[in-house]
Enzyme design. Structure first.
Site, short mmCIF file in Angstrom:
data_model
loop_
_atom_site.label_atom_id
_atom_site.label_comp_id
_atom_site.label_asym_id
_atom_site.label_seq_id
_atom_site.Cartn_x
_atom_site.Cartn_y
_atom_site.Cartn_z
N ARG A 79 0.89 -1.15 0.17
CA ARG A 79 -0.01 0.11 0.02
C ARG A 79 0.72 1.03 0.07
NH1 ARG A 79 -4.21 -2.34 3.23
NH2 ARG A 79 -2.54 -2.87 4.56
N SER A 148 7.34 -5.16 6.86
CA SER A 148 6.94 -6.03 7.71
C SER A 148 7.73 -7.51 7.79
CB SER A 148 5.28 -6.44 7.94
OG SER A 148 5.16 -4.93 7.86
N ASP A 201 5.23 -3.51 10.51
CA ASP A 201 3.55 -3.25 10.83
C ASP A 201 3.14 -3.34 12.22
OD1 ASP A 201 3.79 -5.90 11.09
OD2 ASP A 201 2.56 -6.58 9.45
MG MG Z 1 -0.49 -6.07 6.77
#
Ligand code: MG
Ligand code: ADP
Length: 463
Positions: A79, A148, A201
């Protein structure tokens, strides 16, 4: 009749080996606390938990101001996001994001290709920045990078990749500073932007959660993978040899997916899944509870029942032998099927596995397998959260009526309601009625992206 008896025999055996009685969960939580302690003591103490120092010693307060970008890489999607922060009164003035899926060949290709792919998507997104966003004259755009995967952090804005997880496997990135790699790729794209915060994250979710609720003390991710982060007292971290931060606090990235304990109910299904995985011997806890693996465990169980009891006919359906063909969302759809004739189960078996005309009794058995696998995962995750609460001393009744909030994110928790309900129930059972009344799990939807942007703001080069 023989078939059905054999199949029922396998299910009965499953219930035994997948069982997670409450006493066992308590032992697992205690071992989680011990491993946390060991990981905080020294990187050489042999803990399965890395307990990584995040260099985040201040969390968002609500006063942050300006335009900030974030990039969230951590699963199959990534994202890009921008926020306009308006300070104490106006708060989050505007946010926009875009989601891009990562082609499978990029996930196992070369490092340059991955970072070029990311930087180019980011450049395209920056090109669409509208009038509602304001960058003061002469300033460089700033980015919080949510990455992450396990990173050995060297400062708030640098860190070296320890290893890939969750299906990524790009040898030449391991050991490198991912911020440097991203920065070079942005330069190749002609994108003038500086990474001011590199976070995970879990830390992004913790920061985003804290922005909305000052009682947030920990964050847990249950998505493709799983991880947790929490706020520790800086003087309770023996391995921290830097100056004590003025806040007295330090956010710890546990990397709890790698947790291992002698009391985890590891079955032959888990062992073979692990053995055939991209990272054998690692992320054992993650492989028992996260979205990447639950459907695959179910497939392995169904395959064994098909082989031993011919529940899907004399010939084992070939697609049932394909690793990872049954995804956790399929499993969850079957598990939540409330139609009397289980038509969603029938449809999934047909569409995903190519198995048609399955009698109702067998469909029920499939749901039973989903139930056993999902609940083991949810209960083990609850035990981990209980471990964190114990470490924080928040597992008992708080005299001053202190609330404890855990920010939760991830598609597994968000969409698999039988899983999340079981997790919440199990945590309540572990805490007891009274203590659990001050503990709340709060779904922080996509909090990690905003959290990274907030941390980019609190660590801006212009402060
Ligand atoms: Mg995620
Ligand atoms: P990521 O963890 O990759 O950053 P998400 O937090 O969105 O992304 O989680 C996506 C994961 O959530 C998927 O890989 C899948 O395992 C799980 N998931 C998504 N939708 C569902 C669903 N309907 N039921 C169960 N699990 C789901």
């Amino acid at each position: 009749a023989g078939r059905r008896a054999r199949a029922l025999g396998v299910i009965e055996e499953l219930e035994g080996i997948f069982a997670t009685p409450i006493e066992r969960l308590r032992l697992i939580a205690d071992e989680m606390v011990e491993e946390m302690q060991r990981g905080l003591t020294s990187d050489l103490a042999g803990s399965s938990l890395k307990m990584i120092l995040s260099y985040v010693d201040k969390l968002p307060t609500g006063d942050e101001k300006g335009l900030f970008y974030a990039l969230d890489l951590g699963g199959t999607n990534f994202r890009v996001l921008r926020v306009q922060l308006g300070g104490r009164e106006a708060r989050l003035v505007k946010q926009e994001y875009e989601e891009v899926s990562i082609p499978p060949h990029i996930m196992v290709g070369g490092s340059i290709e991955l970072f070029d792919f990311i930087a180019s998507a980011l450049a395209n997104f920056v090109a669409t920045e509208g009038e509602d966003f304001h960058l003061p004259e002469g300033r460089q755009r700033e980015l919080g990078f949510t990455f992450s995967f396990p990173v050995k952090q060297t400062s708030i804005s640098s860190g070296n990749l320890i290893k890939w997880t969750k299906g990524f496997s790009i040898e030449d990135t391991v050991g490198k500073d991912v911020v440097a790699e991203l920065t070079k790729a942005m330069e190749r794209q002609g994108l003038d932007m500086r990474v001011t915060a590199l976070v995970n994250d879990t830390i992004g979710t913790l920061a985003g959660g804290r922005y909305g609720d000052q009682d947030v003390v920990a964050a847990v991710i249950l998505g493709t993978g799983t991880n947790a982060a929490y706020v520790e007292h800086a003087n309770a971290i023996p391995k921290w040899d830097g100056l004590l931060p003025s806040s007295g606090k330090m956010v710890i990235n546990m990397e709890w997916g790698n947790f291992r304990s002698k009391d985890l109910p590891i079955t032959d299904y888990d062992r073979s899944l692990d053995f055939e995985s991209l990272n054998p011997g690692e992320q054992i806890y993650e492989k028992m509870i996260s979205g990447m693996y639950l459907g695959e465990i179910v497939r392995r169980v169904l395959l064994r029942i098909a082989q031993e009891a011919s529940i899907f006919g004399e010939v084992v359906p070939p697609r049932l032998e394909v690793p990872f063909i049954l995804r956790t969302p399929h499993m969850s759809a079957m598990h939540h099927d409330t139609s009397p004739d289980l038509k969603i189960v029938a449809a999934k078996l047909k569409d995903v596995l190519g198995i048609a005309n399955i009698p109702l009794q067998t469909r029920k058995m499939v749901v039973g397998v989903c139930d056993i696998v999902a609940k083991r995962g949810a209960r083990l995750a609850a035990a981990g959260i209980y471990g964190i609460l114990k470490k924080l001393g928040r597992d008992t009744v708080q005299t001053e009526k202190q609330k404890t909030v855990i920010a939760m994110d991830g598609g597994l928790y968000e969409h698999y309601s039988i899983f999340s309900e079981c997790l919440v129930d199990t945590l309540r059972e572990l805490l007891g009625e009274e203590a659990s009344s001050s503990v709340v799990i709060k779904l922080a939807n996509d909090g990690s992206g905003i959290g990274a942007a907030l941390l980019a703001a609190s660590h801006s080069q212009y402060l």
